[in-house]
Design a protein around this motif. Structure first.
Motif, mmCIF file in Angstrom:
data_model
loop_
_atom_site.group_PDB
_atom_site.id
_atom_site.type_symbol
_atom_site.label_atom_id
_atom_site.label_comp_id
_atom_site.label_asym_id
_atom_site.label_seq_id
_atom_site.Cartn_x
_atom_site.Cartn_y
_atom_site.Cartn_z
ATOM 1 N N VAL A 169 14.016 56.409 -26.084
ATOM 2 C CA VAL A 169 13.376 57.445 -25.465
ATOM 3 C C VAL A 169 13.389 58.038 -24.188
ATOM 4 C CG1 VAL A 169 11.113 57.495 -24.546
ATOM 5 C CG2 VAL A 169 11.247 56.271 -26.477
ATOM 6 N N THR A 170 14.095 57.083 -23.142
ATOM 7 C CA THR A 170 14.319 57.657 -21.952
ATOM 8 C C THR A 170 15.491 58.762 -22.394
ATOM 9 O OG1 THR A 170 15.835 55.853 -21.464
ATOM 10 C CG2 THR A 170 13.795 55.845 -20.359
ATOM 11 N N SER A 171 16.289 57.866 -22.620
ATOM 12 C CA SER A 171 17.218 59.744 -23.233
ATOM 13 C C SER A 171 16.889 60.761 -23.587
ATOM 14 C CB SER A 171 18.594 58.748 -23.904
ATOM 15 O OG SER A 171 18.729 58.203 -24.979
ATOM 16 N N GLY A 172 15.734 60.313 -24.483
ATOM 17 C CA GLY A 172 16.149 61.797 -25.081
ATOM 18 C C GLY A 172 15.902 61.828 -26.459
ATOM 19 N N PHE A 173 17.417 60.447 -26.814
ATOM 20 C CA PHE A 173 17.935 60.620 -28.664
ATOM 21 C C PHE A 173 16.692 60.879 -29.708
ATOM 22 C CE2 PHE A 173 19.963 59.277 -31.917
ATOM 23 C CZ PHE A 173 21.360 59.993 -31.716
ATOM 24 N N LEU A 174 15.812 59.999 -29.692
ATOM 25 C CA LEU A 174 14.008 60.357 -30.496
ATOM 26 C C LEU A 174 13.290 60.471 -29.285
ATOM 27 C CD1 LEU A 174 15.198 57.480 -33.127
ATOM 28 C CD2 LEU A 174 15.882 59.743 -33.491
ATOM 29 N N LEU A 212 18.030 50.521 -34.186
ATOM 30 C CA LEU A 212 19.441 49.651 -33.661
ATOM 31 C C LEU A 212 20.033 50.364 -33.448
ATOM 32 C CD1 LEU A 212 18.733 45.767 -34.469
ATOM 33 C CD2 LEU A 212 17.951 47.330 -32.416
ATOM 34 N N ALA A 213 20.093 51.314 -35.379
ATOM 35 C CA ALA A 213 21.668 52.160 -35.708
ATOM 36 C C ALA A 213 22.101 53.500 -34.729
ATOM 37 C CB ALA A 213 21.664 51.839 -36.900
ATOM 38 N N VAL A 214 20.731 54.181 -34.655
ATOM 39 C CA VAL A 214 21.530 55.750 -34.427
ATOM 40 C C VAL A 214 22.176 56.105 -33.110
ATOM 41 C CG1 VAL A 214 18.949 56.016 -36.048
ATOM 42 C CG2 VAL A 214 18.818 55.520 -32.954
ATOM 43 N N ARG A 215 21.379 54.845 -32.074
ATOM 44 C CA ARG A 215 22.693 55.684 -31.020
ATOM 45 C C ARG A 215 23.945 55.105 -31.178
ATOM 46 N NH1 ARG A 215 23.996 54.087 -26.521
ATOM 47 N NH2 ARG A 215 22.749 51.519 -26.919
ATOM 48 N N TRP A 216 24.156 53.924 -31.722
ATOM 49 C CA TRP A 216 25.278 53.814 -32.033
ATOM 50 C C TRP A 216 26.671 54.361 -32.960
ATOM 51 C CZ3 TRP A 216 28.888 52.551 -36.341
ATOM 52 C CH2 TRP A 216 29.910 51.936 -35.769
ATOM 53 N N LEU A 217 25.927 54.933 -34.356
ATOM 54 C CA LEU A 217 26.032 55.931 -35.343
ATOM 55 C C LEU A 217 26.520 56.785 -34.618
ATOM 56 C CD1 LEU A 217 23.750 55.137 -38.064
ATOM 57 C CD2 LEU A 217 25.651 54.167 -37.975
ATOM 58 N N LEU A 244 7.777 59.033 -32.624
ATOM 59 C CA LEU A 244 9.207 58.098 -33.530
ATOM 60 C C LEU A 244 9.112 57.059 -33.768
ATOM 61 C CD1 LEU A 244 10.028 59.240 -36.241
ATOM 62 C CD2 LEU A 244 11.837 59.349 -35.193
ATOM 63 N N VAL A 245 9.454 56.606 -32.231
ATOM 64 C CA VAL A 245 10.136 55.421 -31.770
ATOM 65 C C VAL A 245 9.182 54.517 -31.399
ATOM 66 C CG1 VAL A 245 11.183 53.805 -29.899
ATOM 67 C CG2 VAL A 245 12.232 56.087 -30.280
ATOM 68 N N THR A 246 8.059 54.334 -30.640
ATOM 69 C CA THR A 246 6.776 54.245 -30.956
ATOM 70 C C THR A 246 6.159 53.198 -32.282
ATOM 71 O OG1 THR A 246 5.966 54.804 -28.876
ATOM 72 C CG2 THR A 246 4.605 53.440 -29.996
#
Length: 248
Positions: A122-127, A222-227, A131-133
């Protein structure tokens, strides 16, 4: 001379295909040790080990084709998905190995990691925050007591090979060990919710589908940012971000 094909490669490990031989190079020798030991114990078809010379493990290709791929419709018939469910049940009913696997992580530690990752997303704006909550709420159902089973630990559909409606081999056992059986079922059906019924029919027992959906959300969060940081695209149609959006 056979062509060398890169199957997967990132900073932790790489898999190459040369003809009918797969060469797995892993910086963590323990993962290779686990893979070799697990394949010697499980009651389901696995690849033949040709040789090993750390950090390389050579295994023979298994016949058939992968059950499917994330982001693509599966061409395998429903009977193949049901047969996969039956094979997973055989695995889960096998005598427990003495070690924990990727599906057997401590739930308190896992929840703390998930909360930290959600905050980072959330803080990075990645998603988007909503959606995260929402998916963090769905993931909560995975945090419950479970009876240990012999699990694969990374049972992606690309790791299951079939010919018609028969299982010819299950590959990539480096995360195998004691774990939550529903984690395996969730990993297999991630992005292929339409085949969950077929898998459960073959598995042959009541399955809590809310827990499977929880694992879909948890694994994807857990995977989306690593991917994204390792050259993969979790935003591609049918992939992890779409899995998260399906829970909205």
């Amino acid at each position: 001379m056979d062509e060398v094909k890169v199957v997967v490669a990132h900073s932790e490990r790489a898999t190459l295909r040369v003809g009918d031989v797969f060469l797995k190079v892993d910086a963590d020798q323990a993962r290779i040790d686990t893979e070799v030991e697990a394949m010697s114990l499980v009651p389901v078809p696995t690849p033949e080990i040709l040789w090993r010379k750390p950090p390389v493990l050579a295994i023979a290709a298994v016949p058939g084709t992968a059950l499917g791929r994330l982001g693509e419709p599966s061409t395998a018939p429903p009977a193949a998905w049901a047969a996969t469910g039956a094979a997973i049940r055989m695995l889960h009913d096998a005598p427990l190995p003495p070690w924990s696997g990727g599906a057997g992580r401590d739930l308190t530690e896992l929840a703390a990691e998930l909360d930290s990752e959600c905050e980072r997303l959330v803080t990075s704006g990645f998603l988007p925050a909503d959606l995260v909550t929402r998916n963090r709420q769905v993931a909560e159902a995975a945090f419950r007591p479970w009876t240990p089973a012999f699990t694969h630990g990374d049972l992606q559909i690309t790791h299951v090979f079939v010919e018609g409606d028969e299982i010819t081999g299950i590959i990539d056992w480096s995360e195998a060990g004691r774990g939550d059986a529903l984690y395996d079922l969730a990993t297999l059906t991630l992005g292929h919710e339409e085949h969950l019924g077929d898998v459960v029919a073959g598995y042959g027992s009541d399955v809590d589908r809310d827990v499977i959906r929880a694992w879909w959300s948890l694994r994807s969060l857990l995977a989306v940012r690593w991917l994204g940081e390792h050259g993969f695209d979790p935003f591609a149609p049918g992939c992890e971000v779409d899995v998260l959006r399906a829970r909205m």
